[in-house]
Scaffold this active site. Structure first.
Site, PDB file in Angstrom:
ATOM      1  N   ASN A   1       0.809  -1.326   0.089  1.00  0.00           N
ATOM      2  CA  ASN A   1       0.071  -0.047   0.182  1.00  0.00           C
ATOM      3  C   ASN A   1       0.889   1.300  -0.034  1.00  0.00           C
ATOM      4  O   ASN A   1       2.003   1.216   0.532  1.00  0.00           O
ATOM      5  CB  ASN A   1      -0.887   0.136   1.173  1.00  0.00           C
ATOM      6  CG  ASN A   1      -0.326  -0.279   2.609  1.00  0.00           C
ATOM      7  OD1 ASN A   1       0.705  -0.678   2.685  1.00  0.00           O
ATOM      8  ND2 ASN A   1      -1.025   0.154   3.722  1.00  0.00           N
TER       9      ASN A   1
ATOM     10  N   GLU B   1      -2.843  -4.639  -3.000  1.00  0.00           N
ATOM     11  CA  GLU B   1      -3.271  -5.792  -3.933  1.00  0.00           C
ATOM     12  C   GLU B   1      -3.229  -4.769  -5.508  1.00  0.00           C
ATOM     13  O   GLU B   1      -2.974  -5.558  -6.638  1.00  0.00           O
ATOM     14  CB  GLU B   1      -4.719  -6.207  -3.834  1.00  0.00           C
ATOM     15  CG  GLU B   1      -4.945  -7.025  -2.730  1.00  0.00           C
ATOM     16  CD  GLU B   1      -5.168  -6.356  -1.422  1.00  0.00           C
ATOM     17  OE1 GLU B   1      -4.716  -4.972  -1.198  1.00  0.00           O
ATOM     18  OE2 GLU B   1      -5.898  -6.856  -0.607  1.00  0.00           O
TER      19      GLU B   1
ATOM     20  N   GLU C   1       0.323   5.240   0.535  1.00  0.00           N
ATOM     21  CA  GLU C   1      -0.519   6.450   1.123  1.00  0.00           C
ATOM     22  C   GLU C   1      -0.056   7.574   0.672  1.00  0.00           C
ATOM     23  O   GLU C   1       1.181   7.641  -0.009  1.00  0.00           O
ATOM     24  CB  GLU C   1      -0.728   6.139   2.487  1.00  0.00           C
ATOM     25  CG  GLU C   1      -1.493   4.773   3.057  1.00  0.00           C
ATOM     26  CD  GLU C   1      -1.741   4.670   4.497  1.00  0.00           C
ATOM     27  OE1 GLU C   1      -1.093   5.470   5.261  1.00  0.00           O
ATOM     28  OE2 GLU C   1      -2.371   3.761   4.950  1.00  0.00           O
TER      29      GLU C   1
END
Ligand code: THU
Length: 129
Positions: A39, A52, A41
């Site tokens: 991930n 994913e 951010e």
């Protein structure tokens, strides 16, 4: 290395300064090649992307188009499930029978078919062309 271990290995590279929740993902394409993602951010919160999504983007950039299996891992009490949006992203490149392994850093894991996680998925075949 299996997919959970690959996801675990990349998870530390996640950019998650806002949630503090680092996620790793790894998928095996139909070709046998393995792609990973984390991930990422952003200070503008909605611009963040899931692990994913990163693995899927790497797969497409690598020239593969089918997911044979995918794993996701995070440091949480129960095996981390893909979010709803990621279930839909996986469905674009996978079959209902594709195994999705959800894991914890502590070593728990559970594997479910994609169609158990996203029953009745909307896919390209629903659109008449
Ligand atoms: N996250 C993922 O990377 N994958 C998921 O399927 C669940 C959520 C990330 C997004 C965000 O950076 C953090 O976890 C907290 O929601």
């Amino acid at each position: 290395m299996d997919l959970v271990e690959t996801a675990r290995a990349v998870r530390g590279n996640a950019h998650a300064p806002y949630s503090g929740f680092k996620v790793g993902a790894a998928l095996r394409a139909a070709s046998g090649r393995v792609y990973a993602g984390v991930n990422v951010e952003n200070a503008a919160y909605p611009e963040g992307t899931c692990a994913e999504a990163g693995a899927i983007a790497a797969m497409v950039a690598g020239g593969d188009t089918r997911i044979a299996a995918i794993a996701v891992i995070a440091d949480c009490p129960d095996p981390v499930p893909p979010c709803g949006g990621c279930r839909q992203k996986i469905a674009e490149f996978a079959d209902g029978a594709t195994p999705v392994t959800m894991a914890t850093v502590a070593g728990a894991s559970v594997t479910r078919r994609l169609d158990e996680l996203l029953p009745g998925a909307f896919v390209a075949s629903h659109m008449p062309r």
